[in-house]
Design a protein around this motif. Sequence first.
Motif, PDB file in Angstrom:
ATOM      1  N   VAL A  43      -7.060  -5.465 -27.260  1.00 21.97           N
ATOM      2  CA  VAL A  43      -7.239  -5.639 -25.818  1.00 21.97           C
ATOM      3  C   VAL A  43      -6.442  -6.859 -25.364  1.00 21.97           C
ATOM      4  O   VAL A  43      -6.297  -7.832 -26.111  1.00 21.97           O
ATOM      5  N   VAL A  44      -5.919  -6.777 -24.150  1.00 23.74           N
ATOM      6  CA  VAL A  44      -5.155  -7.872 -23.560  1.00 23.74           C
ATOM      7  C   VAL A  44      -5.922  -8.383 -22.346  1.00 23.74           C
ATOM      8  O   VAL A  44      -6.429  -7.595 -21.546  1.00 23.74           O
ATOM      9  N   HIS A  45      -6.009  -9.705 -22.242  1.00 15.90           N
ATOM     10  CA  HIS A  45      -6.548 -10.360 -21.057  1.00 15.90           C
ATOM     11  C   HIS A  45      -5.405 -11.207 -20.503  1.00 15.90           C
ATOM     12  O   HIS A  45      -4.894 -12.089 -21.190  1.00 15.90           O
ATOM     13  N   VAL A  46      -4.984 -10.929 -19.293  1.00 15.14           N
ATOM     14  CA  VAL A  46      -3.870 -11.647 -18.675  1.00 15.14           C
ATOM     15  C   VAL A  46      -4.397 -12.974 -18.124  1.00 15.14           C
ATOM     16  O   VAL A  46      -5.379 -12.996 -17.381  1.00 15.14           O
ATOM     17  N   ILE A  47      -3.721 -14.076 -18.513  1.00 16.81           N
ATOM     18  CA  ILE A  47      -4.159 -15.415 -18.117  1.00 16.81           C
ATOM     19  C   ILE A  47      -3.063 -16.132 -17.335  1.00 16.81           C
ATOM     20  O   ILE A  47      -1.894 -15.763 -17.405  1.00 16.81           O
ATOM     21  N   ASP A  48      -3.471 -17.201 -16.625  1.00 11.95           N
ATOM     22  CA  ASP A  48      -2.537 -17.900 -15.743  1.00 11.95           C
ATOM     23  C   ASP A  48      -1.998 -19.210 -16.288  1.00 11.95           C
ATOM     24  O   ASP A  48      -1.450 -20.014 -15.543  1.00 11.95           O
ATOM     25  N   ASP A  49      -2.129 -19.431 -17.586  1.00 10.87           N
ATOM     26  CA  ASP A  49      -1.649 -20.673 -18.191  1.00 10.87           C
ATOM     27  C   ASP A  49      -1.234 -20.394 -19.625  1.00 10.87           C
ATOM     28  O   ASP A  49      -1.786 -19.499 -20.271  1.00 10.87           O
ATOM     29  N   VAL A  50      -0.265 -21.157 -20.108  1.00 12.59           N
ATOM     30  CA  VAL A  50       0.107 -21.094 -21.511  1.00 12.59           C
ATOM     31  C   VAL A  50      -0.823 -22.054 -22.257  1.00 12.59           C
ATOM     32  O   VAL A  50      -0.879 -23.243 -21.931  1.00 12.59           O
ATOM     33  N   GLY A  98      -9.979 -21.844 -22.586  1.00 11.59           N
ATOM     34  CA  GLY A  98      -9.368 -23.166 -22.511  1.00 11.59           C
ATOM     35  C   GLY A  98      -9.237 -23.538 -21.047  1.00 11.59           C
ATOM     36  O   GLY A  98     -10.198 -23.454 -20.287  1.00 11.59           O
ATOM     37  N   ASP A  99      -8.019 -23.894 -20.624  1.00 12.16           N
ATOM     38  CA  ASP A  99      -7.762 -24.249 -19.229  1.00 12.16           C
ATOM     39  C   ASP A  99      -7.239 -23.071 -18.404  1.00 12.16           C
ATOM     40  O   ASP A  99      -6.935 -23.234 -17.227  1.00 12.16           O
ATOM     41  N   ALA A 100      -7.108 -21.912 -19.029  1.00 13.83           N
ATOM     42  CA  ALA A 100      -6.524 -20.751 -18.362  1.00 13.83           C
ATOM     43  C   ALA A 100      -7.592 -19.851 -17.757  1.00 13.83           C
ATOM     44  O   ALA A 100      -8.627 -19.592 -18.366  1.00 13.83           O
ATOM     45  N   VAL A 101      -7.307 -19.358 -16.557  1.00 17.62           N
ATOM     46  CA  VAL A 101      -8.189 -18.407 -15.886  1.00 17.62           C
ATOM     47  C   VAL A 101      -7.741 -16.993 -16.259  1.00 17.62           C
ATOM     48  O   VAL A 101      -6.549 -16.682 -16.218  1.00 17.62           O
TER      49      VAL A 101
END
Length: 163
Positions: free
Chosen positions: A153-160, A138-141
């Motif tokens: 697996v977890v991918h840490v993102i910078d946006d909700v 989406g809009d999250a990096v």
Amino acid sequence: MTRALLLAFALAITGCSSSSAPAMDTASTMTIVETAVATPALSTLVTAVQAADLVETLNGPGPFTVFAPTNDAFDEVPDETLASLLQPQNQAQLQGLLTFHVVPGRLAAADLSDGQTLTTVNGADLEVQIRGGVVMIGDAVVRQADVFASNGVVHVIDDVLMP
């Protein structure tokens, strides 16, 4: 039972001093929730998962792929919106928001491709974009990829992500 879980989560969160996620280990014995608890930068997500009553689900066998917003990402959500979502009467809305961050299956970064559409647990779709080696959901990096857990697996993102 719920109070015991909340106490265990609080103790685990306060006992962690590092702000980084656990080491990327394909043989991890921690579940997705345990991984999030062990990652101080995901404490707001842990609080939201508890409020949404999704702890048991995300501790289940899965496998799941979770796009986990950081505390900084949650800080961008207006305070009144976040406070409202955490209220018991808005649990269904919070569940919808959080399950928009979860995809069935274990998808490592290498499994994602530009233009790919992922169907989330809540039934909505997310689009993957890869530009210059940067993965976006989406809009999250994706800031940290491939934090493996025993059930996904977890991918840490910078946006909700908003459905």
